[in-house]
Design an enzyme around this catalytic site. Structure first.
Site, short mmCIF file in Angstrom:
data_model
loop_
_atom_site.label_atom_id
_atom_site.label_comp_id
_atom_site.label_asym_id
_atom_site.label_seq_id
_atom_site.Cartn_x
_atom_site.Cartn_y
_atom_site.Cartn_z
N HIS A 42 22.19 84.50 63.01
CA HIS A 42 21.96 85.68 62.18
C HIS A 42 20.49 85.73 61.80
O HIS A 42 19.77 84.75 61.95
CB HIS A 42 22.82 85.61 60.91
CG HIS A 42 22.59 84.33 60.15
ND1 HIS A 42 23.41 83.23 60.28
CD2 HIS A 42 21.62 83.96 59.28
CE1 HIS A 42 22.95 82.25 59.53
NE2 HIS A 42 21.87 82.68 58.91
N HIS A 127 13.62 85.82 62.54
CA HIS A 127 13.96 84.80 63.53
C HIS A 127 15.44 84.43 63.40
O HIS A 127 16.03 84.58 62.35
CB HIS A 127 13.10 83.55 63.36
CG HIS A 127 13.36 82.83 62.08
ND1 HIS A 127 12.86 83.27 60.87
CD2 HIS A 127 14.10 81.73 61.82
CE1 HIS A 127 13.28 82.45 59.92
NE2 HIS A 127 14.04 81.50 60.47
#
Length: 190
Positions: A42, A127
């Site tokens: 995620h 990221h």
């Protein structure tokens, strides 16, 4: 509860990343990294840490308002990088990153306004962590291998409030478990 706000990629996007990560895990030295699993993939927008249960309704309501003020946007996974001299290997993002950063700022602000101790503000760097190292690790070959990776583009339509349940068994390699606490549609998506 240990909570964070996140953007969750769709299943087919994480499947394409899983194929890429499987190839990375065959590279020499890959067993020196702790690889994360698909359930944990995620884009964390704001990490809230341990939050008292009585704060969660206010935090959820504030996140819902933040999501409502943010229009749906396009995102894809692209390339990769590292933090901390190989302590974290990640897949990067491509697309409407300014909107992703705005949503991260709004998620952080929602936490602060709900009374969550957020610590010092840092510029958001999108990221998705795929591996971690216990110590400095040369991940240059892995970053190079990720360089050509790009997933399909998808439309981000919601913001998730997620609970992270850390492993307690002591079994090596056990991953945290994640559960959705709330999901708020973005802008006109609701």
């Amino acid at each position: 509860m240990r909570l964070f706000a996140a953007v969750l990629p769709p299943e087919d996007v994480t499947a394409s990343l899983a194929t890429e990560v499987a190839a990375l895990r065959r590279l020499p030295g890959a067993d020196g990294l702790r690889w994360t699993g698909r359930p944990g993939w995620h884009f964390t927008l704001a990490f809230y840490g341990e939050v008292d249960t009585d704060v969660v309704p206010d935090l959820s309501a504030r996140l819902e308002r933040a999501a409502h003020r943010t229009a749906p946007f396009e995102l894809a996974l692209r390339g990769g990088g590292q933090f901390g001299h190989g302590r974290a290997l990640w897949a990067g993002a491509d697309g409407e990153l300014a909107t992703l950063r705005l949503l991260a700022d709004r998620a952080e602000s929602a936490g602060r306004r709900a009374g969550v101790e957020m610590g010092e503000h840092r510029r958001y760097h999108p990221h998705l962590t795929v591996a971690r190292g216990r110590e400095a690790f040369d991940v240059a070959p892995y970053v190079d291998a990720l360089d050509g990776f790009t997933s399909r583009t998808w439309t981000v339509t919601d913001l998730a409030l997620v609970r992270s349940n850390l492993p307690r068994s002591g079994v090596p390699g056990e991953q945290p478990r994640y559960e959705m606490v709330a999901r708020s549609p973005l802008g006109a998506a609701g």
